[in-house]
Scaffold this motif. Sequence first.
Motif, PDB file in Angstrom:
ATOM      1  N   GLY A 202      29.616  69.911  41.536  1.00 15.61           N
ATOM      2  CA  GLY A 202      30.307  70.962  42.276  1.00 15.61           C
ATOM      3  C   GLY A 202      29.612  72.308  42.289  1.00 15.61           C
ATOM      4  N   LEU A 203      28.387  72.370  41.793  1.00 19.23           N
ATOM      5  CA  LEU A 203      27.684  73.654  41.747  1.00 19.23           C
ATOM      6  C   LEU A 203      27.405  74.194  43.139  1.00 19.23           C
ATOM      7  CD1 LEU A 203      26.410  75.921  40.157  1.00 19.23           C
ATOM      8  CD2 LEU A 203      24.317  74.539  39.977  1.00 19.23           C
ATOM      9  N   GLY A 204      27.035  73.354  44.081  1.00 21.03           N
ATOM     10  CA  GLY A 204      26.797  73.810  45.451  1.00 21.03           C
ATOM     11  C   GLY A 204      28.032  74.455  46.046  1.00 21.03           C
ATOM     12  N   ARG A 205      29.188  73.865  45.805  1.00 22.86           N
ATOM     13  CA  ARG A 205      30.451  74.435  46.288  1.00 22.86           C
ATOM     14  C   ARG A 205      30.707  75.795  45.646  1.00 22.86           C
ATOM     15  NH1 ARG A 205      33.119  70.421  48.930  1.00 22.86           N
ATOM     16  NH2 ARG A 205      35.219  71.277  48.795  1.00 22.86           N
TER      17      ARG A 205
ATOM     18  N   PHE B 159      28.814  83.064  47.481  1.00 15.60           N
ATOM     19  CA  PHE B 159      28.174  83.679  48.637  1.00 15.60           C
ATOM     20  C   PHE B 159      29.230  84.176  49.621  1.00 15.60           C
ATOM     21  CE2 PHE B 159      26.773  83.506  53.016  1.00 15.60           C
ATOM     22  CZ  PHE B 159      25.686  84.361  52.983  1.00 15.60           C
ATOM     23  N   ALA B 160      30.246  83.367  49.892  1.00 12.61           N
ATOM     24  CA  ALA B 160      31.293  83.753  50.843  1.00 12.61           C
ATOM     25  C   ALA B 160      31.993  85.031  50.388  1.00 12.61           C
ATOM     26  CB  ALA B 160      32.297  82.622  51.017  1.00 12.61           C
ATOM     27  N   GLU B 161      32.265  85.143  49.092  1.00 15.26           N
ATOM     28  CA  GLU B 161      32.887  86.366  48.571  1.00 15.26           C
ATOM     29  C   GLU B 161      31.971  87.569  48.758  1.00 15.26           C
ATOM     30  OE1 GLU B 161      34.031  85.731  44.513  1.00 15.26           O
ATOM     31  OE2 GLU B 161      35.324  84.033  45.043  1.00 15.26           O
ATOM     32  N   ALA B 162      30.687  87.404  48.431  1.00 12.20           N
ATOM     33  CA  ALA B 162      29.729  88.510  48.588  1.00 12.20           C
ATOM     34  C   ALA B 162      29.584  88.885  50.060  1.00 12.20           C
ATOM     35  CB  ALA B 162      28.375  88.119  47.996  1.00 12.20           C
ATOM     36  N   ALA B 163      29.494  87.887  50.925  1.00 14.23           N
ATOM     37  CA  ALA B 163      29.346  88.158  52.359  1.00 14.23           C
ATOM     38  C   ALA B 163      30.573  88.872  52.904  1.00 14.23           C
ATOM     39  CB  ALA B 163      29.099  86.853  53.108  1.00 14.23           C
ATOM     40  N   ALA B 164      31.761  88.455  52.481  1.00 17.29           N
ATOM     41  CA  ALA B 164      32.992  89.107  52.938  1.00 17.29           C
ATOM     42  C   ALA B 164      33.018  90.574  52.507  1.00 17.29           C
ATOM     43  CB  ALA B 164      34.217  88.361  52.407  1.00 17.29           C
ATOM     44  N   ARG B 165      32.523  90.863  51.315  1.00 16.14           N
ATOM     45  CA  ARG B 165      32.456  92.267  50.865  1.00 16.14           C
ATOM     46  C   ARG B 165      31.558  93.103  51.769  1.00 16.14           C
ATOM     47  NH1 ARG B 165      32.284  89.790  45.753  1.00 16.14           N
ATOM     48  NH2 ARG B 165      30.041  90.097  45.570  1.00 16.14           N
ATOM     49  N   HIS B 166      30.625  92.453  52.454  1.00 25.54           N
ATOM     50  CA  HIS B 166      29.718  93.134  53.379  1.00 25.54           C
ATOM     51  C   HIS B 166      30.177  93.012  54.826  1.00 25.54           C
ATOM     52  CE1 HIS B 166      26.602  94.321  50.539  1.00 25.54           C
ATOM     53  NE2 HIS B 166      26.822  93.179  49.929  1.00 25.54           N
ATOM     54  N   GLY B 167      31.422  92.604  55.034  1.00 21.80           N
ATOM     55  CA  GLY B 167      31.983  92.582  56.378  1.00 21.80           C
ATOM     56  C   GLY B 167      31.917  91.266  57.116  1.00 21.80           C
ATOM     57  N   ALA B 168      31.466  90.207  56.477  1.00 18.33           N
ATOM     58  CA  ALA B 168      31.395  88.910  57.155  1.00 18.33           C
ATOM     59  C   ALA B 168      32.788  88.368  57.431  1.00 18.33           C
ATOM     60  CB  ALA B 168      30.604  87.906  56.330  1.00 18.33           C
TER      61      ALA B 168
ATOM     62  N   LEU C 296      32.868  71.155  53.332  1.00 19.15           N
ATOM     63  CA  LEU C 296      33.321  72.541  53.130  1.00 19.15           C
ATOM     64  C   LEU C 296      34.094  73.071  54.334  1.00 19.15           C
ATOM     65  CD1 LEU C 296      30.167  74.151  51.478  1.00 19.15           C
ATOM     66  CD2 LEU C 296      32.297  73.460  50.357  1.00 19.15           C
ATOM     67  N   GLY C 297      34.318  72.231  55.340  1.00 16.76           N
ATOM     68  CA  GLY C 297      35.094  72.635  56.505  1.00 16.76           C
ATOM     69  C   GLY C 297      34.306  73.261  57.630  1.00 16.76           C
ATOM     70  N   PHE C 298      32.991  73.127  57.590  1.00 17.90           N
ATOM     71  CA  PHE C 298      32.166  73.663  58.674  1.00 17.90           C
ATOM     72  C   PHE C 298      32.270  72.760  59.896  1.00 17.90           C
ATOM     73  CE2 PHE C 298      30.209  75.965  55.243  1.00 17.90           C
ATOM     74  CZ  PHE C 298      29.657  77.093  55.817  1.00 17.90           C
TER      75      PHE C 298
ATOM     76  N   LEU D 215      35.858  82.602  57.645  1.00 15.27           N
ATOM     77  CA  LEU D 215      36.249  82.951  56.292  1.00 15.27           C
ATOM     78  C   LEU D 215      37.751  83.166  56.269  1.00 15.27           C
ATOM     79  CD1 LEU D 215      33.380  85.373  55.243  1.00 15.27           C
ATOM     80  CD2 LEU D 215      33.813  83.080  54.398  1.00 15.27           C
ATOM     81  N   PRO D 216      38.439  82.990  55.180  1.00 13.08           N
ATOM     82  CA  PRO D 216      37.878  82.761  53.842  1.00 13.08           C
ATOM     83  C   PRO D 216      37.462  81.311  53.647  1.00 13.08           C
ATOM     84  CG  PRO D 216      40.259  82.811  53.685  1.00 13.08           C
ATOM     85  CD  PRO D 216      39.902  83.123  55.139  1.00 13.08           C
ATOM     86  N   LEU D 217      36.607  81.126  52.653  1.00 11.44           N
ATOM     87  CA  LEU D 217      36.161  79.797  52.247  1.00 11.44           C
ATOM     88  C   LEU D 217      36.890  79.456  50.963  1.00 11.44           C
ATOM     89  CD1 LEU D 217      34.157  77.409  52.587  1.00 11.44           C
ATOM     90  CD2 LEU D 217      32.591  78.695  51.135  1.00 11.44           C
ATOM     91  N   ASN D 218      37.854  78.591  51.055  1.00 10.33           N
ATOM     92  CA  ASN D 218      38.621  78.181  49.884  1.00 10.33           C
ATOM     93  C   ASN D 218      38.127  76.819  49.433  1.00 10.33           C
ATOM     94  OD1 ASN D 218      40.350  80.473  49.969  1.00 10.33           O
ATOM     95  ND2 ASN D 218      41.413  79.537  51.669  1.00 10.33           N
ATOM     96  N   VAL D 219      37.327  76.783  48.373  1.00  9.56           N
ATOM     97  CA  VAL D 219      36.817  75.528  47.843  1.00  9.56           C
ATOM     98  C   VAL D 219      37.259  75.387  46.396  1.00  9.56           C
ATOM     99  CG1 VAL D 219      34.828  75.489  49.385  1.00  9.56           C
ATOM    100  CG2 VAL D 219      34.601  76.508  47.130  1.00  9.56           C
ATOM    101  N   THR D 220      37.384  74.156  45.982  1.00  6.68           N
ATOM    102  CA  THR D 220      37.754  73.905  44.580  1.00  6.68           C
ATOM    103  C   THR D 220      36.706  73.047  43.920  1.00  6.68           C
ATOM    104  OG1 THR D 220      39.075  72.018  45.284  1.00  6.68           O
ATOM    105  CG2 THR D 220      40.214  74.110  44.954  1.00  6.68           C
TER     106      THR D 220
END
Length: 155
Positions: A87-90, A96-105, A126-128, A150-155
């Motif tokens: 699950g490391l890739g997830r 990354f999704a959290e960091a990108a969202a902080r930058h306006g993604a 991942l729902g893409f 976004l958001p990307l909700n993964v477990t």
Amino acid sequence: MIVIMGIHIAPAGVADFHQLLTDHPRYWGERDLRSLHLLALVQEFGSTCLVARAEDGIRGYIFGFVTPDGTGYVHLIATRDDARGAGLGRRLYAAFAEAAARHGALQLKAITSVENTGSIAFHRSLGFDTKIVDDYNGPGRAMAVFHRDLPLNVT
């Protein structure tokens, strides 16, 4: 920095970049993708170029950036050969999704070759949404193009 089960996910530095190139086969096997590893990404988009580090070194990484239109573009993601399937890739994608969202993604995008069935399956999990785009990477070079909001909700 995100810490889960002894793995720290944090921005990559120049030394990390050089270590990834040194250990390239551990992440990519026989495929030589070193030319896609751009130090400028780490230097200019450091907060969205992340490494997952444990006591035994870098187990995985994700390099990307946010485009002016609010797209978090993932340029590279890889896990070390002994860290796959846990699950490391997830987790890297979530960081990354959290960091990108902080930058306006508002959305995420990635691409891969149409032959890379593992990457295609991973991104779909991942729902893409996946679309094969002819000539995306030049004449006769179709690519699988992934998009998701976004958001990307993964477990």
